[in-house]
Each structure stands twice: as C-alpha cells, then as structure tokens.
Write a protein that holds these residues in place. Structure first.
Motif, PDB file in Angstrom:
ATOM      1  N   GLU A 233       9.324  19.237  -6.602  1.00 57.42           N
ATOM      2  CA  GLU A 233       8.457  18.587  -7.583  1.00 57.42           C
ATOM      3  C   GLU A 233       7.199  19.407  -7.854  1.00 57.42           C
ATOM      4  O   GLU A 233       6.715  19.464  -8.994  1.00 57.42           O
ATOM      5  CB  GLU A 233       8.090  17.169  -7.135  1.00 57.42           C
ATOM      6  N   GLU A 234       6.671  20.089  -6.849  1.00 54.92           N
ATOM      7  CA  GLU A 234       5.510  20.955  -7.048  1.00 54.92           C
ATOM      8  C   GLU A 234       5.891  22.154  -7.913  1.00 54.92           C
ATOM      9  O   GLU A 234       5.114  22.571  -8.782  1.00 54.92           O
ATOM     10  CB  GLU A 234       4.965  21.420  -5.700  1.00 54.92           C
ATOM     11  N   PHE A 235       7.081  22.692  -7.684  1.00 53.12           N
ATOM     12  CA  PHE A 235       7.545  23.827  -8.462  1.00 53.12           C
ATOM     13  C   PHE A 235       7.734  23.452  -9.929  1.00 53.12           C
ATOM     14  O   PHE A 235       7.296  24.174 -10.828  1.00 53.12           O
ATOM     15  CB  PHE A 235       8.861  24.350  -7.886  1.00 53.12           C
TER      16      PHE A 235
ATOM     17  N   ILE B 201      12.946  16.269 -13.713  1.00 54.66           N
ATOM     18  CA  ILE B 201      13.629  16.230 -12.418  1.00 54.66           C
ATOM     19  C   ILE B 201      14.721  15.157 -12.446  1.00 54.66           C
ATOM     20  O   ILE B 201      15.859  15.388 -12.015  1.00 54.66           O
ATOM     21  CB  ILE B 201      12.623  15.952 -11.287  1.00 54.66           C
ATOM     22  N   ASP B 202      14.383  14.001 -13.001  1.00 48.36           N
ATOM     23  CA  ASP B 202      15.357  12.910 -13.104  1.00 48.36           C
ATOM     24  C   ASP B 202      16.501  13.277 -14.051  1.00 48.36           C
ATOM     25  O   ASP B 202      17.650  12.882 -13.830  1.00 48.36           O
ATOM     26  CB  ASP B 202      14.675  11.629 -13.591  1.00 48.36           C
ATOM     27  N   MET B 203      16.192  14.015 -15.113  1.00 50.37           N
ATOM     28  CA  MET B 203      17.198  14.393 -16.102  1.00 50.37           C
ATOM     29  C   MET B 203      18.364  15.132 -15.459  1.00 50.37           C
ATOM     30  O   MET B 203      19.522  14.975 -15.863  1.00 50.37           O
ATOM     31  CB  MET B 203      16.553  15.278 -17.177  1.00 50.37           C
ATOM     32  N   PHE B 204      18.057  15.930 -14.425  1.00 54.39           N
ATOM     33  CA  PHE B 204      19.085  16.721 -13.763  1.00 54.39           C
ATOM     34  C   PHE B 204      19.520  16.109 -12.433  1.00 54.39           C
ATOM     35  O   PHE B 204      20.106  16.799 -11.597  1.00 54.39           O
ATOM     36  CB  PHE B 204      18.583  18.153 -13.567  1.00 54.39           C
ATOM     37  N   SER B 205      19.218  14.815 -12.270  1.00 57.46           N
ATOM     38  CA  SER B 205      19.646  14.069 -11.073  1.00 57.46           C
ATOM     39  C   SER B 205      19.162  14.729  -9.788  1.00 57.46           C
ATOM     40  O   SER B 205      19.896  14.825  -8.796  1.00 57.46           O
ATOM     41  CB  SER B 205      21.177  13.920 -11.051  1.00 57.46           C
ATOM     42  N   LEU B 206      17.903  15.179  -9.804  1.00 56.35           N
ATOM     43  CA  LEU B 206      17.334  15.861  -8.646  1.00 56.35           C
ATOM     44  C   LEU B 206      16.268  15.024  -7.944  1.00 56.35           C
ATOM     45  O   LEU B 206      15.583  15.527  -7.047  1.00 56.35           O
ATOM     46  CB  LEU B 206      16.703  17.194  -9.086  1.00 56.35           C
ATOM     47  N   SER B 207      16.130  13.763  -8.318  1.00 62.05           N
ATOM     48  CA  SER B 207      15.027  12.951  -7.799  1.00 62.05           C
ATOM     49  C   SER B 207      15.054  12.820  -6.275  1.00 62.05           C
ATOM     50  O   SER B 207      14.007  12.790  -5.629  1.00 62.05           O
ATOM     51  CB  SER B 207      15.034  11.565  -8.453  1.00 62.05           C
ATOM     52  N   LYS B 208      16.252  12.773  -5.686  1.00 63.39           N
ATOM     53  CA  LYS B 208      16.346  12.642  -4.231  1.00 63.39           C
ATOM     54  C   LYS B 208      15.892  13.907  -3.514  1.00 63.39           C
ATOM     55  O   LYS B 208      15.625  13.891  -2.311  1.00 63.39           O
ATOM     56  CB  LYS B 208      17.786  12.306  -3.830  1.00 63.39           C
ATOM     57  N   LEU B 209      15.816  15.006  -4.269  1.00 65.26           N
ATOM     58  CA  LEU B 209      15.420  16.287  -3.677  1.00 65.26           C
ATOM     59  C   LEU B 209      13.978  16.662  -4.032  1.00 65.26           C
ATOM     60  O   LEU B 209      13.513  17.736  -3.656  1.00 65.26           O
ATOM     61  CB  LEU B 209      16.350  17.394  -4.165  1.00 65.26           C
TER      62      LEU B 209
ATOM     63  N   ALA C 282      19.254  26.277  -9.610  1.00 66.91           N
ATOM     64  CA  ALA C 282      19.479  26.598 -11.020  1.00 66.91           C
ATOM     65  C   ALA C 282      19.044  25.442 -11.913  1.00 66.91           C
ATOM     66  O   ALA C 282      18.423  25.650 -12.963  1.00 66.91           O
ATOM     67  CB  ALA C 282      20.954  26.923 -11.250  1.00 66.91           C
ATOM     68  N   LEU C 283      19.336  24.225 -11.504  1.00 65.59           N
ATOM     69  CA  LEU C 283      18.905  23.050 -12.267  1.00 65.59           C
ATOM     70  C   LEU C 283      17.383  22.893 -12.198  1.00 65.59           C
ATOM     71  O   LEU C 283      16.747  22.517 -13.188  1.00 65.59           O
ATOM     72  CB  LEU C 283      19.587  21.792 -11.729  1.00 65.59           C
ATOM     73  N   GLY C 284      16.805  23.186 -11.042  1.00 68.69           N
ATOM     74  CA  GLY C 284      15.351  23.115 -10.908  1.00 68.69           C
ATOM     75  C   GLY C 284      14.635  24.100 -11.820  1.00 68.69           C
ATOM     76  O   GLY C 284      13.574  23.783 -12.387  1.00 68.69           O
TER      77      GLY C 284
END
Length: 241
Positions: free
Chosen positions: A91-93, A120-128, A142-144
C-alpha cells in the motif's frame, strides 16, 4: 501524441537506434530481436537515458517537462521492480504513485489514500496491502506495478515486458488487464511475446538493425514474421483468449 524526430541512442559507443522519426498518436506495441532497442526507446521517452534528437509530447519537447510534469503524462512499468526499502509495504508503494501530484512525500491526504486503495482493490490485492514488497510473488508484484501506475493517473502507460517471468495463468491475467486499459489510457507495450502482442492488437513498431518499421496492420502473418525474425514462424496459437 508522442513524436520522435531524428532520435538516436547509443551505449558505450554502440549505436542502438539511429535517426528515427515517427509519430505515436495512440496505442502501439514495440517488438524486435534482443538488443534492438525496445527498452532503450522507452527509457528515452521517459528521459531515463541520454539521446540525440528530439522527443515531443503533446507538441512540446519532453526535455522541457520537469519530473513531476512528465510523470503526470507518462507512467513507466519496468520488467522487474528494484526496490531499496525491504520493509516498504504494497500500500505504501502504490501510494507513491500520487507523488507527482504532491509537494512532498509527507503530503498525502485521505483522497490520495482512497485512490491508492481503489486500485489495490481493483486487482484483488487488498489482503496483501500491508505485506512488504519482498514477500510478494512475481504475479502479485506485476499487478502492484499496474496499480501504482493507475494511482499516478498518467494518460500514457508504458509496459516493458509485463509478462516476463510469469506463469501462464498470471501472464493471462496481466494480458487481459492491459487490453482493458486501452479503453482509458494510451498504451505502449514492449514485448518479445508474440502471442501477447497479437492479443493486445496494437499497431506494431518493429525495431531491427537501428531502424524502426511501422505496421498499422498485417504484421501477424507467417511471411512477415519469418522475414523480420529470420526464422520460420507458423501461425500463432491463441494463448490469451
């Protein structure tokens, strides 16, 4: 629109690109053999390397833009992220994508954080989101990288070998995201992956022997590919559908 005027690039007295002049009005895929200057061209456009000639962005010499002005126009996504803070979280990145719009690194507000969270949510990365970057897989990183580029809100996104080192599933996910982004952004795709370029379906700029060859269409046929790559190539199988 990006316009190149007599662009030449060299490394250690070896000319990679020579006197290239062309317009890039919208989407384009840049292909070519190893060492033909694909990433070099992208880095020149982003002012990351020195070059001879002129590069114009929206009819203005891109060298006259300061770093933040340029970042508001173009986001560059490298093949692999190199980071220097092993504790930096995802999230900081992604939030760093807002920096071109801020005065300092401590100037982020709730609006900036919401924009970053949205992508972040768009790419389903919220848990990370709170995980350090070093803990992410290649596919997640890559998604980040794309999430950060969208948080930057640039109108042009350059993807430099976005599916390199990805397994087929993650490569397919990235391919579909790139194709979808064509609806909202100008995309410049650099790749060796002919299946990916065929799926994205941009006009092609083929670099070879210091020169650039533009194909509005009729690039993906056996005769053209075999001639350009100096090897027999048969019809491309559907890989990213």
């Amino acid at each position: 629109m990006i316009e190149l005027k007599n662009l030449s690039c060299s490394y250690e007295n070896r000319t990679v690109l020579q006197n290239i002049s062309l317009q890039i009005p919208e989407h384009i895929s840049i292909l070519g053999p190893n060492g033909s200057g694909k990433s070099t061209l992208a880095k020149a456009i982003c002012q990351l390397i020195e070059y001879q000639g002129t590069i114009e962005l929206d009819a203005k010499n891109i060298a006259t833009y300061n770093a933040k002005q340029r970042a508001k126009k173009i986001a560059y996504i490298p093949t692999k992220l190199e980071f220097y803070d092993e504790f930096l979280s995802l999230e900081e990145f992604v939030l760093l994508g807002r920096f071109p719009h801020k005065q300092s690194f401590i100037d982020y507000d709730e609006s900036d954080r919401n924009i970053a969270k949205c992508h972040i949510d768009m790419f389903s990365l919220s848990k990370l989101a709170t995980h350090p970057l070093r803990s992410l897989s290649s596919g997640e990183m890559a998604l980040g990288l794309i999430a950060q580029a969208l948080t930057q809100e640039s109108s042009i996104i350059i993807f430099d070998e976005p599916t390199a080192n990805l397994d087929p599933k993650n490569a397919q996910i990235i391919a579909h995201h790139i194709k979808q982004l064509k609806q909202t952004h100008q995309t410049i795709l650099i790749t060796h992956d002919l299946h990916l370029a065929h799926f994205i379906d941009n006009p092609v700029l083929f670099l070879k022997e210091k020169q650039a060859h533009y194909f509005e269409k009729n690039f993906f046929n056996d005769a053209t590919l075999s001639s350009l790559y100096d090897v027999s190539i048969q019809s491309l199988a559907v890989q990213y559908a």
